[in-house]
Scaffold this motif. Structure first.
Motif, PDB file in Angstrom:
ATOM      1  N   THR A 164     -13.774   5.702   4.281  1.00  0.00           N
ATOM      2  CA  THR A 164     -14.746   5.527   3.345  1.00  0.00           C
ATOM      3  C   THR A 164     -15.684   4.535   4.005  1.00  0.00           C
ATOM      4  O   THR A 164     -15.912   4.278   5.256  1.00  0.00           O
ATOM      5  N   LYS A 165     -16.721   3.961   3.149  1.00  0.00           N
ATOM      6  CA  LYS A 165     -17.865   3.239   3.651  1.00  0.00           C
ATOM      7  C   LYS A 165     -17.601   1.868   3.213  1.00  0.00           C
ATOM      8  O   LYS A 165     -18.223   1.015   3.934  1.00  0.00           O
ATOM      9  N   ARG A 166     -16.833   1.641   2.160  1.00  0.00           N
ATOM     10  CA  ARG A 166     -16.748   0.053   1.736  1.00  0.00           C
ATOM     11  C   ARG A 166     -15.384  -0.466   1.867  1.00  0.00           C
ATOM     12  O   ARG A 166     -14.345   0.154   1.370  1.00  0.00           O
ATOM     13  N   PHE A 167     -15.140  -1.420   2.277  1.00  0.00           N
ATOM     14  CA  PHE A 167     -13.818  -2.250   2.446  1.00  0.00           C
ATOM     15  C   PHE A 167     -13.631  -3.772   1.802  1.00  0.00           C
ATOM     16  O   PHE A 167     -14.970  -4.291   1.803  1.00  0.00           O
ATOM     17  N   CYS A 195     -11.968   0.714  -0.361  1.00  0.00           N
ATOM     18  CA  CYS A 195     -12.516   0.830  -1.745  1.00  0.00           C
ATOM     19  C   CYS A 195     -13.034   2.516  -1.848  1.00  0.00           C
ATOM     20  O   CYS A 195     -13.841   2.920  -1.443  1.00  0.00           O
ATOM     21  N   TYR A 196     -12.228   3.108  -2.856  1.00  0.00           N
ATOM     22  CA  TYR A 196     -12.507   4.343  -3.186  1.00  0.00           C
ATOM     23  C   TYR A 196     -13.178   4.240  -4.465  1.00  0.00           C
ATOM     24  O   TYR A 196     -13.526   3.161  -5.207  1.00  0.00           O
ATOM     25  N   GLU A 197     -13.993   5.449  -4.729  1.00  0.00           N
ATOM     26  CA  GLU A 197     -14.903   5.613  -5.952  1.00  0.00           C
ATOM     27  C   GLU A 197     -14.038   5.038  -7.261  1.00  0.00           C
ATOM     28  O   GLU A 197     -12.990   5.456  -7.512  1.00  0.00           O
ATOM     29  N   LEU A 228      -5.018  16.292   2.309  1.00  0.00           N
ATOM     30  CA  LEU A 228      -4.022  15.194   1.296  1.00  0.00           C
ATOM     31  C   LEU A 228      -4.658  14.140   1.158  1.00  0.00           C
ATOM     32  O   LEU A 228      -4.209  13.757  -0.141  1.00  0.00           O
ATOM     33  N   PRO A 229      -4.942  13.366   1.841  1.00  0.00           N
ATOM     34  CA  PRO A 229      -5.532  11.937   1.548  1.00  0.00           C
ATOM     35  C   PRO A 229      -6.530  12.201   0.476  1.00  0.00           C
ATOM     36  O   PRO A 229      -6.670  11.057  -0.433  1.00  0.00           O
ATOM     37  N   LEU A 230      -7.454  13.064   0.535  1.00  0.00           N
ATOM     38  CA  LEU A 230      -8.571  13.091  -0.462  1.00  0.00           C
ATOM     39  C   LEU A 230      -7.724  13.481  -1.909  1.00  0.00           C
ATOM     40  O   LEU A 230      -8.179  13.123  -3.016  1.00  0.00           O
ATOM     41  N   ALA A 231      -6.946  14.528  -1.921  1.00  0.00           N
ATOM     42  CA  ALA A 231      -6.118  14.883  -3.124  1.00  0.00           C
ATOM     43  C   ALA A 231      -5.574  13.779  -3.607  1.00  0.00           C
ATOM     44  O   ALA A 231      -5.394  13.501  -4.972  1.00  0.00           O
TER      45      ALA A 231
END
Length: 654
Positions: A164-167, A195-197, A228-231
């Motif tokens: 991701t872009k944000r942590f 930090c996910y959406e 799988l991580p995205l799912a």
């Protein structure tokens, strides 16, 4: 420069060892000199260009990797060099309890306790052997800094910094790299929050249900593509919305459906604790056929998770319930049959070792078997902390226990990685199975219920004694504690498959880890894949401590060095006491004779040996026996001549 003489040994010259020491010590000195200094602003454009260039060079293999020590020899080995022994505890506080901090307020060589730092990635990720790094900026883009993750840098096959872009960095640690460059350093995976959406808040029930359904559809699409991580991310976002009261009131099955889907993804990811939680949340409890089929799926996934954790009674309950709901389901019958076989192994120690061995291959190096430990118990051991004891009498040759490994990393597997570690605590350089450490940390992140059994094992570092394993942000693992536990308790399961020093197979057997050392053991171990088999080598009384040899070298000095270097103790058993009293001159002469005897055995077949040859073997055995002082060696095993005597017992002189 060090030169390996064979594929299974790592050799370091004094110069190479000193280079590793000096790099580690120099970094510590620089950090101490700068401790408390305020972070200097970085040029954001230059920082981005630096990371971009380094990432390109790393991808092309055109730049030396500062993580590694070059061990030149066969195959041009490269071994990572890692400093250890300066542990610090992970952040145990939840994000909601931490105060924000900006990049510009960071101070050198400081763990900013009670703080949290929001950053966004603004450059490519540089992936090295033992770490990954990138350049990040403040949330408002006002400043930049380097961020690196050491060793535990990936999750589910994906580099964490690329996920991701944000942590959010919990209690950020600002320090220097080995090359003297300022950096934010992450050692504990739980100190970096991804930090996910965030789902968009809405009070409209129809809109919320539609949003949850969209996330579910996105999760299904990701699952179909095996991402799988995205799912998991999309199903989690969907559940956040679907579990809101306004959605549950209108469509209570939506959250159940997403939970059922996420349970399947968790099963594929090895997140077995979450499988059972999600499966339980998906149950309808209704009696119509469709609902029974859905609930049957949930029980199957829970049973599969429990089976994978070696919790066979629990697995049996889940598979039995699955069969009750769908009696014609073949999967339930198959899994129940397998589970009952594991329970028999667990309760009685009845194994089909021949069948197990025939099923092994490099592609399938792990056996499907249960752990049998009913003959043993863990108790306090005099002067040795805790140990393993026989609960009843065991005859010589009898099976004492069999244990399925908690985790093994085989030398031919991608996860295998050996490193040279310099330990500040005792100024020693050791070979460490860091690949095993990485895999075990990932396994504990996936199944937090396993953490307690690991950290209960002996290690040099005990952490901060808070023993916080979870908070509202997820699982908390002290990776330094895990490293020390593995360093003191891991075993090598033998060369069952091809491997070398750089990628040696290593595993952790939790129950067997309690067995203490003796140079005159009463058990011996062997392996069938990742199953450790321990048998008595002599009669063992009920209540007697079980002992095996950590190092079986006949050379007293080499044995004592290995025991101290790897396990941190000096052995003072009767055998070691007798050899120590003999003095170095006598020991060296005895080992010289042992060398002659071994060379004789290697070049001389015992079958059809002539009388003259037989007599030479007798003289070698006699010379070794004469090196023992009768007073010192009374009632002490004399093992140095065992090999040559075994040759003599088989030979038939003419």
């Amino acid at each position: 420069m060090a030169t390996p003489q064979d594929g299974n040994t790592i050799y370091l010259t004094e110069q190479e060892a000193e280079r590793i020491r000096s790099i580690a010590k120099e970094r510590v000195k620089k950090c101490a000199d700068q401790r408390g200094n305020t972070k200097e602003p970085r040029d954001k454009t230059a920082a981005h260009q630096q990371a971009t260039g380094a990432a390109l060079m790393a991808d092309m293999g055109g730049a030396p990797d500062p993580d590694i020590t070059q061990i030149q020899g066969k195959g041009g080995h490269t071994i990572p060099a890692i400093a250890v022994g300066q542990p610090y505890p992970p952040c145990t506080a939840s994000l909601s309890d931490l105060e924000p901090i900006k990049l510009g307020h960071l101070r050198m060589e400081t763990h900013h306790r009670g703080k949290k730092l929001l950053v966004k990635r603004e450059s490519p990720v540089v992936t090295l052997v033992a770490r990954s790094w990138t350049m990040v900026q403040d949330g408002d883009g006002s400043d930049a800094e380097r961020l690196e993750i050491c060793l535990h840098k990936s999750r589910h096959g994906e580099d964490v910094l690329e996920s991701t872009k944000r942590f959010i960095i919990k209690e950020p640690y600002f320090t220097l790299t080995d090359e003297g460059e300022p950096t934010l350093r992450i050692d504990h995976p739980s100190d970096l929050v991804i930090c996910y959406e965030e789902p968009k808040p809405t009070e409209d029930a129809a809109a919320a249900e539609k949003l949850a359904t969209i996330y579910k559809t996105q999760g299904n699409a990701a699952l179909k593509q095996q991402d799988l991580p995205l799912a998991h991310e999309k199903y989690t976002a969907g559940l956040t919305v679907a579990r809101r009261d306004i959605v549950v009131a209108s469509n209570p099955d939506l959250a159940r459906d997403i939970s059922r889907n996420r349970a399947y993804v968790n099963l594929l990811l090895g997140r077995f604790d979450e499988v059972k939680t999600d499966s339980r949340a998906s149950l309808t409890g209704r009696d119509d056929q469709r609902s029974k089929e859905l609930d049957s799926k949930a029980y199957f996934r829970s049973g599969s998770a429990a089976y994978s954790q070696g919790r066979y009674q629990e697995a049996k309950r889940f598979f039995t319930e699955q069969q009750r709901l769908t009696p014609v389901d073949k999967d339930a019958k198959i899994q129940l049959k397998k589970t009952q076989a594991r329970l028999r192994e667990e309760e009685s120690g009845s194994y089909d070792f021949m069948k197990m061995r025939s099923s092994l291959s490099q592609a399938r190096p792990r056996v499907d078997a249960a752990t049998f430990i009913n003959n043993t118990e863990v108790k306090d051991s005099a002067e040795k902390g805790r140990g393993l004891f026989a609960t009843h009498a065991i005859a010589s040759g009898e099976l004492l226990m069999c244990e399925k490994a908690f985790c093994v990393v085989w030398g031919h597997e991608e996860e295998a990685l050996t490193a040279m570690t310099y330990d500040f605590r005792d100024d020693r350089i050791r070979v460490a199975p860091v690949g095993l450490s990485k895999v075990i940390v990932q396994k504990l992140l996936n199944s937090p219920s396993e953490i307690e059994s690991i950290v209960d094992l002996y290690g040099d570092y005990k952490g901060d004694d808070k023993d916080v394993l979870n908070n509202e942000d997820g699982t908390v693992i002290d990776v330094f504690r895990v490293h020390d536990v593995i360093s003191r308790n891991a075993f090598g399961p033998g060369s069952q498959f091809s491997e070398g020093a750089r990628n040696a197979s290593t595993g952790l057997w939790i129950h067997a880890a309690y067995i203490n050392h003796s140079c005159t053991p009463n058990v011996m171990k062997e392996y069938v894949g990742d199953l450790m088999i321990i048998r008595a080598t002599r009669p063992i009384k009920a209540g007697e401590e079980v002992l095996h040899s950590y190092d079986a070298s006949l050379d007293y000095d080499a044995r004592q060095t290995a025991l101290m270097t790897t396990w941190g103790f000096e052995c003072n058993c009767a055998l070691c006491a007798a050899e120590k009293a003999d003095g170095k001159e006598v020991r060296d002469k005895r080992m010289e004779l042992v060398g002659e005897a071994d060379a004789f055995i290697n070049r001389t077949p015992w079958a059809g040996a002539k009388r003259l040859v037989f007599r030479k073997a007798q003289k070698l055995a006699q010379a070794i026996d004469e090196s023992y002082d009768e007073g010192r060696w009374k009632d002490v095993p004399r093992m140095h001549a065992d090999n040559i005597k075994a040759w003599l017992s088989k030979a038939s002189p003419r």
